[in-house]
Design an enzyme around this catalytic site. Structure first.
Site, short mmCIF file in Angstrom:
data_model
loop_
_atom_site.label_atom_id
_atom_site.label_comp_id
_atom_site.label_asym_id
_atom_site.label_seq_id
_atom_site.Cartn_x
_atom_site.Cartn_y
_atom_site.Cartn_z
N ILE A 1 0.83 -1.22 0.00
CA ILE A 1 0.00 0.00 0.00
C ILE A 1 0.86 1.27 0.00
O ILE A 1 0.42 2.31 -0.46
CB ILE A 1 -0.99 -0.03 1.20
CG1 ILE A 1 -2.20 0.88 0.93
CG2 ILE A 1 -0.30 0.33 2.51
CD1 ILE A 1 -3.37 0.64 1.87
N GLY B 1 3.54 -4.38 11.19
CA GLY B 1 2.61 -4.55 10.08
C GLY B 1 2.58 -3.37 9.12
O GLY B 1 3.60 -2.74 8.84
N ASP C 1 1.31 -0.49 9.58
CA ASP C 1 1.62 0.75 10.32
C ASP C 1 3.13 1.02 10.25
O ASP C 1 3.56 2.14 9.88
CB ASP C 1 1.16 0.57 11.77
CG ASP C 1 1.14 1.85 12.58
OD1 ASP C 1 1.31 2.93 12.00
OD2 ASP C 1 0.93 1.75 13.82
N SER D 1 -7.23 -4.86 10.79
CA SER D 1 -7.44 -5.78 11.94
C SER D 1 -7.09 -7.25 11.67
O SER D 1 -7.16 -8.06 12.59
CB SER D 1 -8.89 -5.72 12.48
OG SER D 1 -9.09 -4.56 13.25
N THR D 2 -6.77 -7.61 10.41
CA THR D 2 -6.62 -9.04 10.12
C THR D 2 -5.18 -9.54 10.24
O THR D 2 -4.92 -10.71 9.95
CB THR D 2 -7.13 -9.37 8.70
OG1 THR D 2 -6.26 -8.77 7.74
CG2 THR D 2 -8.54 -8.88 8.49
N GLY D 3 -4.27 -8.68 10.68
CA GLY D 3 -2.89 -9.12 10.91
C GLY D 3 -2.69 -9.36 12.39
O GLY D 3 -3.23 -10.31 12.97
N TYR E 1 -3.96 -7.94 14.88
CA TYR E 1 -5.19 -7.90 15.68
C TYR E 1 -6.07 -9.14 15.52
O TYR E 1 -7.07 -9.28 16.23
CB TYR E 1 -5.97 -6.62 15.39
CG TYR E 1 -5.43 -5.39 16.09
CD1 TYR E 1 -4.35 -5.45 16.96
CD2 TYR E 1 -6.01 -4.13 15.90
CE1 TYR E 1 -3.85 -4.32 17.60
CE2 TYR E 1 -5.52 -3.00 16.54
CZ TYR E 1 -4.43 -3.09 17.39
OH TYR E 1 -3.97 -1.97 18.02
N1 AR6 Z 1 0.77 -3.01 2.34
C1 AR6 Z 1 -0.44 -3.55 2.40
N2 AR6 Z 1 -0.84 -4.37 3.40
C2 AR6 Z 1 0.07 -4.67 4.34
C3 AR6 Z 1 1.37 -4.14 4.34
C4 AR6 Z 1 1.73 -3.27 3.27
N3 AR6 Z 1 2.93 -2.72 3.19
N4 AR6 Z 1 2.04 -4.63 5.43
C5 AR6 Z 1 1.18 -5.44 6.08
N5 AR6 Z 1 0.00 -5.47 5.42
P1 AR6 Z 1 -1.56 -5.39 10.51
P2 AR6 Z 1 -3.86 -4.96 12.33
C6 AR6 Z 1 -1.22 -6.22 5.72
O1 AR6 Z 1 -0.98 -6.36 11.47
O2 AR6 Z 1 -4.20 -6.39 12.32
C7 AR6 Z 1 0.44 -2.64 14.17
O3 AR6 Z 1 1.51 -2.93 15.04
C8 AR6 Z 1 -1.11 -7.45 6.58
O4 AR6 Z 1 -0.63 -8.54 5.80
O5 AR6 Z 1 -0.68 -4.39 9.89
O6 AR6 Z 1 -4.96 -3.94 12.17
C9 AR6 Z 1 -0.36 -1.43 14.64
O7 AR6 Z 1 0.46 -0.46 15.25
C10 AR6 Z 1 -2.57 -7.64 6.99
O8 AR6 Z 1 -3.29 -8.28 5.94
O9 AR6 Z 1 -2.78 -4.54 11.21
C11 AR6 Z 1 -1.32 -2.04 15.61
O10 AR6 Z 1 -0.74 -2.20 16.88
C12 AR6 Z 1 -3.08 -6.21 7.12
O11 AR6 Z 1 -2.08 -5.38 6.47
C13 AR6 Z 1 -1.62 -3.40 15.01
O12 AR6 Z 1 -0.48 -3.72 14.20
C14 AR6 Z 1 -3.27 -5.71 8.53
O13 AR6 Z 1 -2.29 -6.25 9.38
C15 AR6 Z 1 -2.81 -3.37 14.10
O14 AR6 Z 1 -3.10 -4.68 13.68
#
Ligand code: AR6
Length: 181
Positions: free
Chosen positions: A17, A38, A40, A127-129, A131
């Protein structure tokens, strides 16, 4: 997968993204807004320190960002113009109002985008990583929230992208999009 809702295209893609040239990418942040792992972590790394500086100003003003709320910052060095930071729910087995909170995260992000006259927005799979929200269920909530919003505010957006980091995630959003229209 693409569908049209009025003049708005809803589409799914597989991408990092942080590489997208859109008006806003949405960040799956946490309430501290101080970065994390992730997507973020990827957004803060790609965008640079300007994003954290904006986040600090917001936290100084409003405190921690509650789950389901959204705020906007610069995108720093990324090709997009803005980042909309939202906080999705942590998955507790579906017993803690997770679907409503996830819906709010999408809806509030689109409200912020609309207030700023942004026409193209890309969402990660919130939320699907870390969380732990099951992707198939999250995709249904996400797609319905966006579909309902763009149906209500016709003409507000040109394109809303569901950006999977991998093809199995993208497939769940494509499936959800295929069943809603
Ligand atoms: N581009 C697109 N999608 C991505 C990327 C990217 N560069 N990197 C990861 N994803 P997550 P959450 C996907 O864990 O579950 C953080 O520490 C990943 O594969 O990033 O909402 C925050 O600070 C998954 O499908 O977010 C919070 O503490 C999706 O993004 C916590 O994680 C979301 O995964 C939030 O957890």
């Amino acid at each position: 997968m693409d569908i049209e809702v009025g003049k708005t295209t809803l589409k799914t893609i597989v991408a990092d993204i942080t590489t997208l040239k859109v008006d806003a990418v949405v960040n799956a942040a946490n309430s501290s807004l101080m970065g994390g792992g992730g997507v973020d972590g990827a957004i803060h790394r790609a965008g640079g320190s300007a994003i954290l500086e904006d986040c600090k100003k917001i936290v100084a003003k409003i405190g921690k960002l509650p789950t389901g709320e959204a705020v906007i910052t610069t995108a720093g060095n990324m090709p997009s113009k803005h980042v909309i930071h939202t906080v999705g729910p942590v998955w507790h087995g579906g017993t803690k109002n997770e679907p409503q909170l996830l819906k709010n995260a999408y809806t509030k992000s689109l409200e912020v985008a609309m207030e700023n006259n942004l026409k193209t927005v890309a969402f990660p799979s919130i939320s699907t990583g870390i969380y732990g929200y099951p992707v198939s269920q999250a995709a249904q909530v996400a797609v319905k929230a966006v579909f309902d919003f763009v149906g209500k505010y016709r003409g507000a957006f040109n394109e809303i992208i569901f950006c999977g980091f991998d093809s199995s995630t993208e497939a769940e959003y494509a499936r959800a999009l295929g069943t809603i229209a």
